[in-house]
Enzyme design. Structure first.
Site, short mmCIF file in Angstrom:
data_model
loop_
_atom_site.label_atom_id
_atom_site.label_comp_id
_atom_site.label_asym_id
_atom_site.label_seq_id
_atom_site.Cartn_x
_atom_site.Cartn_y
_atom_site.Cartn_z
N HIS A 90 40.90 117.41 7.04
CA HIS A 90 41.57 117.55 6.44
C HIS A 90 42.05 117.30 4.77
CE1 HIS A 90 44.81 117.89 10.44
NE2 HIS A 90 44.05 119.14 9.69
N HIS A 110 43.26 127.56 19.50
CA HIS A 110 43.63 127.06 18.58
C HIS A 110 42.31 127.39 17.00
CE1 HIS A 110 45.19 124.41 14.80
NE2 HIS A 110 44.68 123.50 15.36
N GLU A 146 42.52 126.22 13.23
CA GLU A 146 42.11 125.46 12.24
C GLU A 146 40.47 125.69 12.07
OE1 GLU A 146 44.09 121.77 12.63
OE2 GLU A 146 44.20 121.66 10.22
N ASP A 163 38.45 123.67 11.70
CA ASP A 163 37.62 122.54 12.60
C ASP A 163 36.96 123.38 14.14
OD1 ASP A 163 40.38 121.63 13.19
OD2 ASP A 163 39.49 120.26 13.48
N HIS A 169 49.09 121.12 16.85
CA HIS A 169 50.63 121.01 15.95
C HIS A 169 50.21 122.09 14.41
CE1 HIS A 169 46.46 120.00 13.08
NE2 HIS A 169 46.29 120.33 13.94
N ASP A 206 43.68 119.89 20.56
CA ASP A 206 44.01 118.71 19.89
C ASP A 206 45.03 117.34 20.19
OD1 ASP A 206 42.54 119.95 17.77
OD2 ASP A 206 44.41 120.33 16.71
N TYR A 213 46.08 109.13 15.57
CA TYR A 213 45.95 111.25 15.60
C TYR A 213 47.98 111.40 16.06
CZ TYR A 213 43.73 115.61 16.27
OH TYR A 213 43.67 116.55 15.84
N HIS A 220 38.82 117.45 20.06
CA HIS A 220 38.30 116.34 19.37
C HIS A 220 38.01 114.48 20.47
CE1 HIS A 220 38.84 118.17 15.58
NE2 HIS A 220 40.35 118.60 16.34
FE1 FEO Z 1 43.87 121.41 14.42
FE2 FEO Z 1 41.52 119.97 15.36
O1 FEO Z 1 42.22 121.35 14.74
#
Ligand code: FEO
Length: 405
Positions: A23, A79, A81, A83, A145, A164, A192, A225
């Site tokens: 981030h 999701h 984002e 990544d 999130h 996530d 996390y 992750h």
């Molecule tokens: Fe919220 Fe791993 O991206």
């Protein structure tokens, strides 16, 4: 490299050993990370999530070693984002018509990032995608999130692709919980949670209850992750249940900044006072200008109370303290107590200002704080110890009043 995670699913993600922040610089990652993507091969073939943009070509090239890309029937984006969606443009260049299953908000986010009119299929909780012997069922998880977040459950293999949730920024060659250092993994999972999911804890609680109600048999939790849970699936779920319920341990954290050591002396003397009054409480001290900000947030997450101390600088507080206060406000902690302290030379506004900030951040602020002029002498050190003792007694009294209520 692909690694089998169940009869029909394999990991095709990327381990990022050298990641030190995430981030931007908002989140430190002391143990790297991984971007977990999964390939499900049944009568139909599905790719779940991709990887971060810097690894897009490597990802697609390695995926091509596993499968003719044209054999991929669907992409599921839990999701979006970057990544997880970063390699989509590279992949879609190869298979432009492939349907992308995602939530409605997921489509808006992909469009907002990549500005492409791809073949989107919107799904919501309960929608299914039959694959042959197995079926994917989608479960929306908004704000866990991001607004677009969902999970996907693979029946037959009993795998929950949780994105996530239940993940950790943790690079490992082990991939599974049964061969990883679980002390490190749970520490990263907690960090996390504390730094990313904590503000959404009421939604996490609700989602866990919803999952309970669905009664899904789960053999594997495959997050986006870090380590995949297969040996003890319930352990990470039970940790999330605790963490999402206004979590705290018998810990007091003292966060301070200091210019010429006066506020440091106050911090350490207050700590002595707390320990004198209540030796069972663990007291942890952090210089906010020196310590990792995300480790500090994790410590606050664990704490029942937080004291923040800073000298007055230009009628306010320091740059580092300002950053930590902003983070505390964003985390929406519940059920924690707080107090403030600091040294000053002439005007001394920091203590009152920090008290207002702590209250705004949702802490139950005890007292008006402790201000000391110039450098603490023996009497001032004694006053700090008494302040610490009184704070510890106030915490004990609050705890016992909750027990009798
Ligand atoms: Fe919220 Fe791993 O991206």
């Amino acid at each position: 490299m692909a690694i089998k995670i169940s009869d029909h699913a394999q990991w095709v993600g990327k381990t990022d050993w050298q990641l030190t922040s995430f981030h931007g610089d908002e989140l430190s990652t002391h143990h790297g990370s991984s971007y977990n993507s999964y390939l499900i091969r049944d009568k139909k073939t599905v790719l779940i999530d991709t990887v971060w943009l810097p690894f897009d070509k490597e990802f697609v090239s390695r995926l091509r070693e596993q499968i003719d890309l044209k054999e991929i029937d669907y992409i599921v984006m839990n999701h979006n984002e970057v990544d997880h969606s970063g390699a989509l443009p590279e992949l879609i260049r190869e298979i432009p018509d492939v349907p992308i299953y995602c939530t409605k908000r997921g489509e808006a986010i992909i469009r907002g990032h990549y500005h492409q009119d791809w073949n989107f299929v919107n799904v919501k909780t309960g929608d299914t995608l039959p694959l042959g012997d197995t079926t994917l069922t989608f479960i929306e998880a908004p704000m866990l999130h991001w607004p677009d977040t969902m999970m996907s459950y693979l029946s037959g293999d009993k795998v929950l692709f949780s994105n996530d949730c239940f993940g950790q920024h943790y690079a490992s060659s082990s991939l599974f919980d049964d061969s990883a250092d679980l002390n490190e993994v749970f520490a990263e999972a907690e960090k996390y949670y504390a730094n990313i999911l904590q503000p959404f804890s009421p939604l996490v609680s609700r989602k866990l209850k919803e999952l309970d109600g669905l009664n899904l048999p789960i053999d594997v939790i495959a997050p986006s992750h870090g380590i995949i849970w297969r040996d003890d699936v319930s352990s990470i779920v039970e940790h999330y249940r605790k963490w999402s319920a206004a979590y705290q341990e018998n810990v007091v954290s003292i966060l301070y900044d200091t210019m010429w050591n006066s506020t440091r002396i106050m911090a350490e003397s207050i700590a002595d006072g707390i320990r004198t009054a209540d030796p069972s409480t663990e007291v942890r001290l952090f210089n906010v200008a020196h310590h990792d900000k995300n480790d500090i947030v994790t410590a606050v997450f664990r704490s029942k109370a937080v004291l923040i101390g800073c000298p007055t600088i230009n009628q306010g507080y320091s740059f580092a303290m300002g950053g930590i206060i902003e983070m505390l406000k964003g985390m929406k902690f519940r059920g924690k107590h707080g107090a403030t302290f600091g040294s000053y030379g002439w005007s001394g506004e920091a203590v009152e200002r920090m008290g207002k900030d702590l209250a705004e951040a949702g802490f139950n602020v005890i007292g008006n704080g402790l201000r000391l002029l110039w450098v603490p002498d023996e009497n001032a050190v004694a006053a700090c110890r008494t302040f610490g003792e009184d704070f510890a007694y106030a915490l004990q009294s609050d705890a016992s009043s909750h027990q009798t209520n």
